[in-house]
Design a protein around this motif. Structure first.
Motif, PDB file in Angstrom:
ATOM      1  N   LYS A 490       0.747  -1.103  -0.046  1.00  0.00           N
ATOM      2  CA  LYS A 490      -0.024   0.049  -0.022  1.00  0.00           C
ATOM      3  C   LYS A 490       0.842   1.188   0.019  1.00  0.00           C
ATOM      4  O   LYS A 490       0.546   2.195  -0.699  1.00  0.00           O
ATOM      5  N   SER A 491       1.975   1.159   0.765  1.00  0.00           N
ATOM      6  CA  SER A 491       2.885   2.339   0.652  1.00  0.00           C
ATOM      7  C   SER A 491       3.505   2.556  -0.569  1.00  0.00           C
ATOM      8  O   SER A 491       3.619   3.803  -1.070  1.00  0.00           O
ATOM      9  N   LEU A 492       3.899   1.503  -1.096  1.00  0.00           N
ATOM     10  CA  LEU A 492       4.459   1.677  -2.492  1.00  0.00           C
ATOM     11  C   LEU A 492       3.290   2.030  -3.451  1.00  0.00           C
ATOM     12  O   LEU A 492       3.682   2.868  -4.652  1.00  0.00           O
ATOM     13  N   HIS A 493       2.176   1.624  -3.384  1.00  0.00           N
ATOM     14  CA  HIS A 493       1.079   2.022  -4.332  1.00  0.00           C
ATOM     15  C   HIS A 493       1.085   3.675  -4.133  1.00  0.00           C
ATOM     16  O   HIS A 493       0.679   4.224  -5.163  1.00  0.00           O
ATOM     17  N   SER A 494       0.936   4.099  -2.906  1.00  0.00           N
ATOM     18  CA  SER A 494       1.077   5.623  -2.575  1.00  0.00           C
ATOM     19  C   SER A 494       1.934   6.604  -3.103  1.00  0.00           C
ATOM     20  O   SER A 494       2.012   7.325  -3.655  1.00  0.00           O
ATOM     21  N   LYS A 495       3.299   5.665  -3.029  1.00  0.00           N
ATOM     22  CA  LYS A 495       4.547   6.274  -3.565  1.00  0.00           C
ATOM     23  C   LYS A 495       5.346   5.436  -4.013  1.00  0.00           C
ATOM     24  O   LYS A 495       6.230   4.739  -3.275  1.00  0.00           O
ATOM     25  N   PRO A 496       5.594   5.123  -5.229  1.00  0.00           N
ATOM     26  CA  PRO A 496       6.219   4.125  -5.996  1.00  0.00           C
ATOM     27  C   PRO A 496       7.693   4.170  -5.752  1.00  0.00           C
ATOM     28  O   PRO A 496       8.213   3.360  -6.025  1.00  0.00           O
ATOM     29  N   GLN A 500      12.782   3.381   1.186  1.00  0.00           N
ATOM     30  CA  GLN A 500      12.792   2.391   2.469  1.00  0.00           C
ATOM     31  C   GLN A 500      11.770   1.433   2.314  1.00  0.00           C
ATOM     32  O   GLN A 500      12.063   0.295   2.876  1.00  0.00           O
ATOM     33  N   ALA A 501      10.748   1.526   1.714  1.00  0.00           N
ATOM     34  CA  ALA A 501       9.393   0.555   1.399  1.00  0.00           C
ATOM     35  C   ALA A 501      10.366  -0.294   0.706  1.00  0.00           C
ATOM     36  O   ALA A 501       9.852  -1.657   0.972  1.00  0.00           O
TER      37      ALA A 501
END
Length: 625
Positions: A490-496, A500-501
């Motif tokens: 979800k974090s990478l979906h919001s900010k590819p 750190q993710a």
């Protein structure tokens, strides 16, 4: 308004308390079923763990690194109610509601009861206040102690004004004198408590001390100082007892000052080592780096001095850059954006209509311009309002001196709502008296300050990505890797391009055997930031697991070259060198790892294995006797 004026003040204050309490109870009910409510992240996790440790050892064994009062508050709650964060939240919303009443009482002392009541309702509806009261986070105690401090300062200021009573009985006069002596002591004690939850609040001490001497010219400053010492002395004595050195509250000054004042600083938080953003890792990194530089063991006070000296060296050699940095940090202190630490209000607003509506109307971007107008409107009364100006300046300046989080500036808010309420009262007066010129000036001031306050200083920021990332980290630590992976995604979906993710998700995937997917995330991390020793190390480990030993050794060697003081990197490279039968080189790296970290089990076991392999090779070369 006439009906309101007929209601006794006490009933209005009780109504304010229950109004604030109802808002906060509704908010808790809305977020109770979310993962963000049930999982403690960042400092909340640290404070919770610290509180549980305190229950087993109330004195502790190390000099405090972080402000200690909130963990001890948690420990006390857990002692009475068991390990139940919900009990903490309920107590905090009670204290938060009481803070609204204290703000109203402070407003009555400095302005009028109507202004104070308005300030209390503004604080009751202020979005970050609602948000912080629902967290396992010390900002709630900051608010309570700050409003209590303002209430007591109002009492002292009122004592400076003649009571208006022509004659008092001797006993009544004695009671009044005793009360007037009590307020400065209590004020100093409360300021000490505030400093034990929010360290930069100690900056208010010299400012208020000067004000007491200037305003009263009597012994109130001595009583005020005695109250402060009474609050801080147990912590200072305890630090000396367990650490053998004089540390008034905490040993965090140096690292925090350096984080906020160095060549790479941008006003926000940047850990001493990339990826190590928690308080526990920050303390470890601060100590390790300082001791490696000094070549010996250092005390907590010496570690703090090491980092503050580095910061002052940079400031002294780059004064213009530092002034520009301070200007940026000052703008961040006064910016509408609530810079989060671990918990992000936006994701809570997704589950709470109460917080969303409050954040839309009652935000910092609304309160701060109104407060500026209120300061302008009441400037003629500045002598009497001096303690409010000093507290506001002290908190704002001491926050900008380090780095900016929403919770660091939160202590400013009770003062801002007092001035905002005074500004609203001035607006009503101008409208009533039909003063067009005054209204125009008032509107221009609010509009201009609103533009500055709402200026987007971090256009690339993605708050939801950070919130999902922090939750994923906590879930992973709590033994829920599958759920953690969901939130990393979800974090990478919001900010590819969340570096750190990618790295953390890669580690998680590698640990559960999905090596190819892990390698893909490490490679993406290196595309985002090619010079990244953490990604080099992790990619090397993953490639070695897949059998690509040659490339793995290359990546690990780059990590070691970039950070020669990292024991983990040396050990990982040594392990791959063993796989390449380069035992002598492997032994050298294991020994370097143990020189850096003598109690490192992975390096100890690896070195023993290498020595055994070399021994067997020598026997094989010699052959049978």
């Amino acid at each position: 308004m006439k009906r309101l004026a007929q209601i006794p003040d006490s009933r209005l204050l009780i109504g304010l308390f229950f109004f604030a309490l109802a808002i906060r109870l509704i908010y808790l009910a809305e977020i109770r079923g979310t993962d963000f409510f049930s999982i403690l992240v960042g400092d909340g996790f640290v404070y919770d763990s610290w509180a549980l440790a305190i229950r087993n050892d109330w004195i502790g064994r190390e000099v405090f690194y972080q402000a200690p009062l909130y963990p001890y508050f948690l420990a006390a709650v857990y002692t009475f109610f068991g390990h139940d964060p919900m009990a903490v939240r309920l107590i905090q919303i009670i204290l938060g509601s009481a803070s609204c009443v204290l703000a109203a009482l402070a407003g009555r002392s400095f302005f009028s009861f109507r202004v104070g009541l308005c300030a209390g309702f503004l604080l009751a509806l202020y979005s970050p206040a609602i948000f912080f009261d629902g967290l396992i986070q010390k900002a709630g105690l900051d608010l309570f102690f700050m409003t209590l401090l303002l209430f007591l300062l109002g009492k002292i200021e009122c004592a400076a004004t003649p009571s208006g009573r022509a004659s008092l009985a001797p006993f009544a006069k004695q009671v009044e004198r005793q009360d007037r002596r009590r307020w400065p002591v209590l004020t100093g004690f409360v300021l000490g408590c505030l400093a034990l939850t929010r360290e930069n609040a100690i900056a208010l001490f010299p400012l208020l001390l000067i004000w007491l001497i200037w305003r009263f010219r009597d012994r109130k400053w001595l009583l005020f100082s005695a109250g402060l010492i009474l609050a801080l002395a147990p912590v200072t004595v305890r630090n000396a007892w367990v650490g053998g050195e004089f540390v008034v509250t905490t040993s965090q000054f140096g690292p925090n000052f350096y984080i906020g004042n160095n060549a790479a600083a941008d006003g926000g938080y940047r850990p001493l080592r990339w990826g190590n953003g928690s308080a526990l890792l920050e303390r470890r990194d601060a100590t390790e780096i300082a001791e490696q530089s000094a070549g010996r063991r250092l005390t907590p006070r010496e570690v703090s001095s090491f980092w503050s000296a580095r910061a002052f060296d940079w400031i002294g050699s780059h004064p213009a850059d530092w002034l520009l940095l301070m200007a940026r940090k000052t703008l961040l202190v006064w910016n509408d954006r609530e810079l989060p630490d671990s918990d992000e209000p936006f994701v809570y607003e997704d589950s709470s209509l109460t917080l969303a509506l409050s954040g839309f109307v009652f935000s910092f971007g609304t309160i701060a311009p109104l407060a500026l107008a209120g300061i302008a409107a009441t400037w003629a009364d500045r002598r009497r309002l001096a303690p409010l100006y000093l507290c506001l300046f002290g908190i704002a300046a001491s926050t900008a001196l380090f780095f900016v989080f929403a919770r660091y500036r939160f202590s400013m808010v009770p003062i801002l709502v007092l001035f905002a309420a005074a500004g609203m009262a001035e607006f009503i007066r101008l409208v009533t008296e039909k003063r067009a010129a005054g209204l125009f000036a008032y509107a221009v001031l609010i509009a201009a300050s609103g533009v500055v306050v709402r200026w987007n200083l971090n256009p690339q920021e993605n708050p939801r990505a950070m919130a999902y990332y922090n939750l994923a980290v906590s879930l992973e630590k709590g033994g829920a890797p599958e759920k953690a992976a969901v939130y990393y995604e979800k974090s990478l979906h919001s900010k590819p391009d969340y570096l750190q993710a990618h790295i953390n998700l890669g580690i998680l995937l590698a640990n559960r055997g999905e090596v190819d997917r892990a390698i893909a995330h490490y490679q993406e991390a290196l595309r985002i930031k090619p010079e990244n020793p953490v990604a080099w190390n992790n990619l090397g480990n993953a490639l070695s697991t897949r059998g690509d030993v040659g490339p793995a050794a290359g990546w690990l060697a780059r990590a070691v070259k970039a950070e020669p003081g990292n024991a983990i990197y040396h050990s990982n490279l040594a392990r791959v060198l063993v796989m390449q039968d380069k035992l002598t080189e492997a032994e050298a790296h294991y020994r370097l790892a143990l020189k850096i970290q003598p109690d490192f089990p992975q390096a100890q076991n690896g070195l023993a294995t290498v020595l055994e392999l070399k021994k067997n090779l020598r026997k094989k070369d010699l052959g049978p006797s």
